[in-house]
Scaffold this active site. Sequence first.
Site, PDB file in Angstrom:
ATOM      1  N   GLY A 184      -3.280  -3.243 -11.369  1.00 14.63           N
ATOM      2  CA  GLY A 184      -4.018  -3.521 -10.140  1.00 14.63           C
ATOM      3  C   GLY A 184      -3.783  -2.411  -9.141  1.00 14.63           C
ATOM      4  O   GLY A 184      -3.284  -2.629  -8.042  1.00 14.63           O
ATOM      5  N   ASP A 217       0.298  -2.407   6.292  1.00 13.39           N
ATOM      6  CA  ASP A 217       1.434  -3.335   6.263  1.00 13.39           C
ATOM      7  C   ASP A 217       2.678  -2.511   5.918  1.00 13.39           C
ATOM      8  O   ASP A 217       2.997  -2.278   4.755  1.00 13.39           O
ATOM      9  CB  ASP A 217       1.179  -4.425   5.216  1.00 13.39           C
ATOM     10  CG  ASP A 217       2.273  -5.490   5.200  1.00 13.39           C
ATOM     11  OD1 ASP A 217       3.393  -5.226   5.699  1.00 13.39           O
ATOM     12  OD2 ASP A 217       2.018  -6.592   4.678  1.00 13.39           O
ATOM     13  N   GLU A 259      -7.348  -0.448 -12.628  1.00 12.91           N
ATOM     14  CA  GLU A 259      -7.996  -1.156 -11.515  1.00 12.91           C
ATOM     15  C   GLU A 259      -9.389  -1.604 -11.945  1.00 12.91           C
ATOM     16  O   GLU A 259     -10.186  -0.787 -12.421  1.00 12.91           O
ATOM     17  CB  GLU A 259      -8.089  -0.239 -10.288  1.00 12.91           C
ATOM     18  CG  GLU A 259      -8.867  -0.798  -9.123  1.00 12.91           C
ATOM     19  CD  GLU A 259      -8.353  -2.147  -8.651  1.00 12.91           C
ATOM     20  OE1 GLU A 259      -9.179  -3.059  -8.478  1.00 12.91           O
ATOM     21  OE2 GLU A 259      -7.117  -2.282  -8.465  1.00 12.91           O
ATOM     22  N   GLU A 272       1.753  -4.591  -7.292  1.00 18.60           N
ATOM     23  CA  GLU A 272       1.820  -5.439  -6.099  1.00 18.60           C
ATOM     24  C   GLU A 272       0.863  -6.592  -6.359  1.00 18.60           C
ATOM     25  O   GLU A 272      -0.325  -6.514  -6.063  1.00 18.60           O
ATOM     26  CB  GLU A 272       1.430  -4.638  -4.850  1.00 18.60           C
ATOM     27  CG  GLU A 272       1.843  -5.330  -3.565  1.00 18.60           C
ATOM     28  CD  GLU A 272       0.795  -6.296  -3.043  1.00 18.60           C
ATOM     29  OE1 GLU A 272       0.677  -7.393  -3.637  1.00 18.60           O
ATOM     30  OE2 GLU A 272       0.119  -5.964  -2.066  1.00 18.60           O
ATOM     31  N   HIS A 322      -8.096  -2.744   2.001  1.00 21.41           N
ATOM     32  CA  HIS A 322      -7.143  -1.692   1.642  1.00 21.41           C
ATOM     33  C   HIS A 322      -6.475  -1.102   2.877  1.00 21.41           C
ATOM     34  O   HIS A 322      -5.299  -0.741   2.841  1.00 21.41           O
ATOM     35  CB  HIS A 322      -7.852  -0.618   0.818  1.00 21.41           C
ATOM     36  CG  HIS A 322      -8.428  -1.157  -0.447  1.00 21.41           C
ATOM     37  ND1 HIS A 322      -7.657  -1.417  -1.558  1.00 21.41           N
ATOM     38  CD2 HIS A 322      -9.688  -1.534  -0.755  1.00 21.41           C
ATOM     39  CE1 HIS A 322      -8.425  -1.912  -2.515  1.00 21.41           C
ATOM     40  NE2 HIS A 322      -9.656  -2.001  -2.043  1.00 21.41           N
ATOM     41  N   GLU A 333      -4.140 -16.350  -6.314  1.00 20.73           N
ATOM     42  CA  GLU A 333      -4.847 -15.248  -6.978  1.00 20.73           C
ATOM     43  C   GLU A 333      -4.516 -15.171  -8.467  1.00 20.73           C
ATOM     44  O   GLU A 333      -5.309 -14.673  -9.238  1.00 20.73           O
ATOM     45  CB  GLU A 333      -4.543 -13.874  -6.372  1.00 20.73           C
ATOM     46  CG  GLU A 333      -5.096 -13.645  -4.993  1.00 20.73           C
ATOM     47  CD  GLU A 333      -4.830 -12.227  -4.570  1.00 20.73           C
ATOM     48  OE1 GLU A 333      -3.653 -11.903  -4.367  1.00 20.73           O
ATOM     49  OE2 GLU A 333      -5.792 -11.461  -4.459  1.00 20.73           O
ATOM     50  N   ARG A 393       5.466  -3.947   3.598  1.00 22.15           N
ATOM     51  CA  ARG A 393       5.027  -3.971   2.200  1.00 22.15           C
ATOM     52  C   ARG A 393       5.037  -2.578   1.579  1.00 22.15           C
ATOM     53  O   ARG A 393       5.674  -2.321   0.555  1.00 22.15           O
ATOM     54  CB  ARG A 393       3.629  -4.569   2.131  1.00 22.15           C
ATOM     55  CG  ARG A 393       2.890  -4.324   0.825  1.00 22.15           C
ATOM     56  CD  ARG A 393       1.393  -4.450   1.077  1.00 22.15           C
ATOM     57  NE  ARG A 393       0.625  -4.154  -0.131  1.00 22.15           N
ATOM     58  CZ  ARG A 393       0.184  -2.949  -0.455  1.00 22.15           C
ATOM     59  NH1 ARG A 393       0.453  -1.912   0.309  1.00 22.15           N
ATOM     60  NH2 ARG A 393      -0.527  -2.787  -1.555  1.00 22.15           N
ATOM     61  N   GLU A 443      -6.525  -6.922 -19.259  1.00 19.05           N
ATOM     62  CA  GLU A 443      -6.617  -7.631 -20.538  1.00 19.05           C
ATOM     63  C   GLU A 443      -7.631  -7.006 -21.500  1.00 19.05           C
ATOM     64  O   GLU A 443      -7.622  -7.328 -22.700  1.00 19.05           O
ATOM     65  CB  GLU A 443      -6.989  -9.102 -20.294  1.00 19.05           C
ATOM     66  CG  GLU A 443      -5.895  -9.914 -19.614  1.00 19.05           C
ATOM     67  CD  GLU A 443      -5.807  -9.707 -18.103  1.00 19.05           C
ATOM     68  OE1 GLU A 443      -4.908 -10.285 -17.477  1.00 19.05           O
ATOM     69  OE2 GLU A 443      -6.644  -8.949 -17.538  1.00 19.05           O
TER      70      GLU A 443
END
Length: 354
Positions: free
Chosen positions: A62, A35, A84, A127, A29, A136, A38, A113
Amino acid sequence: MSNQIKKRKLEKNVQDNLYFDSYSDVTIHEEMIADHARTNTYRTGIFENSSSIQGKVVLDVGAGTGVLSIFCAQAGAKRVYAVEASSIADQAVKIIKHNQMEDRIEVIKGTLETIDLPEQVDVIVSEWMGYALLHESMLNSVLFARDKWLKPGGLILPSKAELYIAPINDLVVEDRLNFWCTVKEQYGVDMSCMSEFARKCVMNNYITVNLVTVEDVLSHPSKFAELDLYSVTVEQLKSVKGPFKCECFGSSAVNALCVWFTVTFPCGDKPLVLSTSPFKQETHWKQAILYLHEPVDVMQDTLVVGEVNMYPSEDSSRHICIDVDYTIGQDKKHSKTFSIPDGYLEPQQLPVAT
């Protein structure tokens, strides 16, 4: 139910557990937040769409540490559902409370889901991108959310992704291959016969994630695929492919192909683009390098043409495989299949949605 089906389900559960466990450490993280390209592009993309976010309901797929959820709340969202699956969700709750946003952001711990939302949403932000864009397979969850929870005409941030390829000359690899021919001069032992063995070891079938310098790139990039997040389906993600054509800048040796991606945020007349190109600001995604069978000499305007096909690995649906058919100049057509090796992605190396 057959034992084979039970085994398949167990294997997928193990894969998912390993995937989510990798996000439980602070290092990953820290890397994502640090970053700047990003994180700042997401922040700008969210704020630039504030007119579509103000007073609306947002789903963060996420959510990681919850930073994108907080950006959305700062942009005026009425309610944000931060979903998450990993234990970092507990830290997201603390961060959101620390920023006095708990009245507008609800952290939901679980997989997209399997969780339930009390209402449809106006905006989805995520992201989701991994190495070479699709490593992924988190995009599947975004599409699931789109189909189940997004209102008709709703907004997806980012809304488009594009994949690019270009031939490169990796000078580090070139030096490694030439090394064995220099041993005799240094030590009086001829080890040039190691060159072929070294070539097979170095120019292998693995996707190498590393930084590529601008000087190593031998042509303008060629876009070979584009994903519209409003219309792409999970079925289409089973094979993302397209042709490419590049014209070399000058005399050199092509020893690899380089793959990178961009994602686009709708921002009025001038869309906002987050690029992982070697020509742009460095990101944690770096570039994906695909080493050829052997180096091929090229000259000005030598054509490098072929087709790329990206698809989930049979061994792990979260891992990406890349098939490349390529022809360089007058050379014969070659084919090579690449994958990311098992154990390559340590927790601190995995990209994450935060």
